[in-house]
Design a protein around this motif. Structure first.
Motif: not given
Length: 190
Positions: A39, A146-147, A149-150, A154
């Motif tokens: 993150s 973004e990938a 962070q996603r 999760r």
């Protein structure tokens, strides 16, 4: 302690719960560390310019594997409970299978304990792979893609769920240990 005594089942559950708790704590700590790293990842300076697609894809792949191992570890106590209930219902239907089912239950308990250790080892290994990744590319603002962070979010959610299951297991274990004297005097099979 024979296969028909309640003591064997109580102590086998205590052993499983202790192993599961230790493995879960290791996975949770590792997953939270990797989640925080994903993150807050930023570009590091290295002598070689890393390929953004390769690094992001590799890190996301490692992150997804940790999510999977964490989710498997979260489901393991449910599998253990349902499997134990099934084996108990087999005995109530046919008492002549008691010895076979009892041996099967001990083997099932050992398999579940070993599985929790394997999930922990695999999760920690993947987390280590993420922690040793250098040159994670950042966007213009200096934030991670973004990938990443996603997958970090999760992973954090999966680790939180595993932590909740571990707390439930700890409370259940405490309940069993604090009632040990009463439970050992009961006459039951599973």
């Amino acid at each position: 302690m024979s296969f028909g005594t309640s003591d064997m089942y109580i102590y086998a559950y205590i052993a499983f719960a202790a192993v599961y708790l230790a493995a879960s704590c290791a996975v949770v700590a590792s997953a939270f560390r990797a989640s925080a790293g994903l993150s807050r990842s930023h570009q590091t300076t290295t002598s070689q310019e890393p390929s953004p697609a390769v690094n992001v894809n590799a890190v996301v792949c490692h992150g997804q594997k940790i999510v999977d191992y964490t989710q498997f570890a979260t489901l393991l106590p449910l599998v253990y409970i349902v499997g134990s209930i099934f084996l108990g219902s087999v005995i109530t239907r046919d008492v002549s299978l008691t010895r076979v089912v009892n041996v099967g239950w001990v083997v099932f308990t050992v398999v579940c304990a070993v599985a929790s250790v394997i999930f922990a080892a695999l999760g920690i290994r993947e987390s280590g792979a993420i922690n040793h990744t250098v040159g994670i590319p950042a966007d213009a603002s200096g934030r991670s893609p973004e990938a990443l962070q996603r997958i970090g979010v999760r992973l954090g959610i999966s680790a939180a769920l595993l932590l909740l299951v571990a707390v439930f297991t700890l409370l259940n274990l405490w309940s069993v240990v604090s009632s040990l004297e009463t439970l050992t005097t009961m006459d039951f099979l599973l």
